[in-house]
Design a protein around this motif. Structure first.
Motif, PDB file in Angstrom:
ATOM      1  N   GLU A 133     -10.562  66.443   1.514  1.00 47.13           N
ATOM      2  CA  GLU A 133     -10.125  67.784   1.094  1.00 47.13           C
ATOM      3  C   GLU A 133     -10.949  68.888   1.770  1.00 47.13           C
ATOM      4  OE1 GLU A 133      -7.502  68.743  -0.814  1.00 47.13           O
ATOM      5  OE2 GLU A 133      -6.911  66.637  -0.688  1.00 47.13           O
ATOM      6  N   ARG A 134     -12.241  68.663   1.849  1.00 41.91           N
ATOM      7  CA  ARG A 134     -13.107  69.672   2.486  1.00 41.91           C
ATOM      8  C   ARG A 134     -12.733  69.857   3.958  1.00 41.91           C
ATOM      9  NH1 ARG A 134     -19.242  71.180   1.954  1.00 41.91           N
ATOM     10  NH2 ARG A 134     -19.471  72.241   3.935  1.00 41.91           N
ATOM     11  N   ASP A 135     -12.431  68.760   4.645  1.00 41.40           N
ATOM     12  CA  ASP A 135     -12.015  68.832   6.051  1.00 41.40           C
ATOM     13  C   ASP A 135     -10.707  69.619   6.192  1.00 41.40           C
ATOM     14  OD1 ASP A 135     -14.170  67.186   6.948  1.00 41.40           O
ATOM     15  OD2 ASP A 135     -13.056  65.434   6.226  1.00 41.40           O
ATOM     16  N   LEU A 136      -9.797  69.412   5.255  1.00 40.37           N
ATOM     17  CA  LEU A 136      -8.531  70.150   5.278  1.00 40.37           C
ATOM     18  C   LEU A 136      -8.785  71.656   5.139  1.00 40.37           C
ATOM     19  CD1 LEU A 136      -6.332  67.875   2.975  1.00 40.37           C
ATOM     20  CD2 LEU A 136      -6.203  68.087   5.465  1.00 40.37           C
ATOM     21  N   ALA A 137      -9.666  72.024   4.213  1.00 42.15           N
ATOM     22  CA  ALA A 137      -9.983  73.440   3.992  1.00 42.15           C
ATOM     23  C   ALA A 137     -10.692  74.043   5.208  1.00 42.15           C
ATOM     24  CB  ALA A 137     -10.847  73.593   2.746  1.00 42.15           C
ATOM     25  N   GLU A 138     -11.626  73.300   5.803  1.00 46.47           N
ATOM     26  CA  GLU A 138     -12.338  73.800   6.977  1.00 46.47           C
ATOM     27  C   GLU A 138     -11.397  73.946   8.170  1.00 46.47           C
ATOM     28  OE1 GLU A 138     -15.715  71.265   7.593  1.00 46.47           O
ATOM     29  OE2 GLU A 138     -16.841  72.171   5.939  1.00 46.47           O
ATOM     30  N   GLY A 139     -10.463  73.029   8.306  1.00 45.40           N
ATOM     31  CA  GLY A 139      -9.462  73.133   9.370  1.00 45.40           C
ATOM     32  C   GLY A 139      -8.603  74.370   9.200  1.00 45.40           C
ATOM     33  N   LEU A 140      -8.219  74.638   7.944  1.00 49.45           N
ATOM     34  CA  LEU A 140      -7.425  75.839   7.658  1.00 49.45           C
ATOM     35  C   LEU A 140      -8.213  77.100   7.994  1.00 49.45           C
ATOM     36  CD1 LEU A 140      -4.825  77.033   6.567  1.00 49.45           C
ATOM     37  CD2 LEU A 140      -5.796  76.874   4.263  1.00 49.45           C
ATOM     38  N   LEU A 141      -9.485  77.105   7.668  1.00 47.16           N
ATOM     39  CA  LEU A 141     -10.352  78.240   7.995  1.00 47.16           C
ATOM     40  C   LEU A 141     -10.459  78.424   9.515  1.00 47.16           C
ATOM     41  CD1 LEU A 141     -12.259  80.429   6.831  1.00 47.16           C
ATOM     42  CD2 LEU A 141     -14.096  78.749   7.032  1.00 47.16           C
ATOM     43  N   LEU A 142     -10.648  77.338  10.230  1.00 46.96           N
ATOM     44  CA  LEU A 142     -10.738  77.401  11.698  1.00 46.96           C
ATOM     45  C   LEU A 142      -9.455  77.942  12.322  1.00 46.96           C
ATOM     46  CD1 LEU A 142     -12.522  74.053  12.639  1.00 46.96           C
ATOM     47  CD2 LEU A 142     -13.374  76.369  13.045  1.00 46.96           C
ATOM     48  N   VAL A 143      -8.310  77.441  11.882  1.00 44.61           N
ATOM     49  CA  VAL A 143      -7.045  77.870  12.480  1.00 44.61           C
ATOM     50  C   VAL A 143      -6.751  79.336  12.146  1.00 44.61           C
ATOM     51  CG1 VAL A 143      -5.382  77.193  10.678  1.00 44.61           C
ATOM     52  CG2 VAL A 143      -4.745  77.075  13.092  1.00 44.61           C
ATOM     53  N   THR A 144      -7.174  79.777  10.957  1.00 43.54           N
ATOM     54  CA  THR A 144      -6.984  81.182  10.587  1.00 43.54           C
ATOM     55  C   THR A 144      -7.798  82.094  11.500  1.00 43.54           C
ATOM     56  OG1 THR A 144      -6.538  80.576   8.296  1.00 43.54           O
ATOM     57  CG2 THR A 144      -7.176  82.860   8.708  1.00 43.54           C
ATOM     58  N   HIS A 145      -9.052  81.737  11.735  1.00 40.70           N
ATOM     59  CA  HIS A 145      -9.902  82.531  12.630  1.00 40.70           C
ATOM     60  C   HIS A 145      -9.386  82.495  14.064  1.00 40.70           C
ATOM     61  CE1 HIS A 145     -13.043  83.821   9.906  1.00 40.70           C
ATOM     62  NE2 HIS A 145     -13.055  82.610   9.377  1.00 40.70           N
ATOM     63  N   ALA A 146      -8.955  81.335  14.510  1.00 39.27           N
ATOM     64  CA  ALA A 146      -8.424  81.211  15.871  1.00 39.27           C
ATOM     65  C   ALA A 146      -7.172  82.065  16.043  1.00 39.27           C
ATOM     66  CB  ALA A 146      -8.128  79.749  16.190  1.00 39.27           C
ATOM     67  N   ALA A 147      -6.303  82.063  15.053  1.00 34.67           N
ATOM     68  CA  ALA A 147      -5.071  82.861  15.123  1.00 34.67           C
ATOM     69  C   ALA A 147      -5.400  84.347  15.175  1.00 34.67           C
ATOM     70  CB  ALA A 147      -4.174  82.548  13.923  1.00 34.67           C
ATOM     71  N   GLN A 148      -6.380  84.779  14.391  1.00 34.29           N
ATOM     72  CA  GLN A 148      -6.781  86.188  14.408  1.00 34.29           C
ATOM     73  C   GLN A 148      -7.369  86.568  15.765  1.00 34.29           C
ATOM     74  OE1 GLN A 148      -9.360  86.553  11.021  1.00 34.29           O
ATOM     75  NE2 GLN A 148      -7.668  86.997   9.624  1.00 34.29           N
ATOM     76  N   ALA A 149      -8.174  85.695  16.344  1.00 33.19           N
ATOM     77  CA  ALA A 149      -8.767  85.975  17.655  1.00 33.19           C
ATOM     78  C   ALA A 149      -7.693  86.060  18.732  1.00 33.19           C
ATOM     79  CB  ALA A 149      -9.789  84.898  18.013  1.00 33.19           C
ATOM     80  N   LEU A 150      -6.726  85.144  18.692  1.00 36.80           N
ATOM     81  CA  LEU A 150      -5.640  85.185  19.677  1.00 36.80           C
ATOM     82  C   LEU A 150      -4.779  86.429  19.510  1.00 36.80           C
ATOM     83  CD1 LEU A 150      -4.521  81.449  19.734  1.00 36.80           C
ATOM     84  CD2 LEU A 150      -5.548  82.738  21.612  1.00 36.80           C
ATOM     85  N   ALA A 151      -4.479  86.795  18.275  1.00 38.02           N
ATOM     86  CA  ALA A 151      -3.672  87.995  18.022  1.00 38.02           C
ATOM     87  C   ALA A 151      -4.406  89.247  18.499  1.00 38.02           C
ATOM     88  CB  ALA A 151      -3.336  88.103  16.535  1.00 38.02           C
ATOM     89  N   ALA A 152      -5.702  89.341  18.244  1.00 44.27           N
ATOM     90  CA  ALA A 152      -6.487  90.498  18.698  1.00 44.27           C
ATOM     91  C   ALA A 152      -6.517  90.573  20.221  1.00 44.27           C
ATOM     92  CB  ALA A 152      -7.905  90.422  18.140  1.00 44.27           C
ATOM     93  N   SER A 153      -6.679  89.429  20.863  1.00 46.88           N
ATOM     94  CA  SER A 153      -6.688  89.389  22.328  1.00 46.88           C
ATOM     95  C   SER A 153      -5.341  89.819  22.886  1.00 46.88           C
ATOM     96  CB  SER A 153      -7.030  87.976  22.798  1.00 46.88           C
ATOM     97  OG  SER A 153      -6.935  87.891  24.193  1.00 46.88           O
ATOM     98  N   HIS A 154      -4.279  89.355  22.278  1.00 44.53           N
ATOM     99  CA  HIS A 154      -2.925  89.725  22.708  1.00 44.53           C
ATOM    100  C   HIS A 154      -2.706  91.236  22.558  1.00 44.53           C
ATOM    101  CE1 HIS A 154       1.362  89.297  23.383  1.00 44.53           C
ATOM    102  NE2 HIS A 154       1.565  90.012  22.294  1.00 44.53           N
ATOM    103  N   LEU A 155      -3.146  91.796  21.452  1.00 43.60           N
ATOM    104  CA  LEU A 155      -2.979  93.235  21.224  1.00 43.60           C
ATOM    105  C   LEU A 155      -3.802  94.060  22.213  1.00 43.60           C
ATOM    106  CD1 LEU A 155      -2.950  93.368  17.324  1.00 43.60           C
ATOM    107  CD2 LEU A 155      -1.022  93.733  18.878  1.00 43.60           C
TER     108      LEU A 155
END
Length: 122
Positions: A29-51
């Protein structure tokens, strides 16, 4: 394997994060939550770079548009041309010299002249 979809529809980007393990049932469960946190940060970084990239392209387009407008004005007064005629001269010079329109416009601003001779480069 853990697989997460990056939600970047507004940017027109499809992405994902995949995490692999060598053994079965490696993720808790902890790995699932950490993965979700990682993908959320990665998506924000990609969106900011795109903008940022989009903003940079808009700034370049605005500067280019200003140069073209200024060059049109430079051509209109001494040659008694209308806006469309002056733009057509810029377009023809660009095509004949195989140069970008904003390059031709900057030359017109700098020199006050335009050369539409095919194959000629200033």
């Amino acid at each position: 394997m853990l697989s997460y979809r990056m939600h970047l529809e507004a940017a027109g980007i499809i992405g994902g994060l995949n995490i692999y393990a060598e053994k079965t049932r490696a993720f808790g469960e902890r790995d699932l939550a950490e993965g979700l946190l990682l993908v959320t940060h990665a998506a924000q970084a990609l969106a900011a770079s795109h903008l940022r990239g989009g903003a940079h392209n808009l700034e370049r387009a605005l500067a280019s548009n200003r140069d073209i407008g200024t060059a049109i004005g430079v051509l209109m007064a001494p040659h008694k041309l209308g806006r469309e005629q002056a733009f057509d001269l810029l377009r023809i010079a660009s095509q004949n010299t195989n140069r970008k329109l904003n390059e031709v416009a900057r030359d017109v601003i700098d020199t006050g002249t335009i050369d539409v001779t095919p194959g000629h480069r200033s």
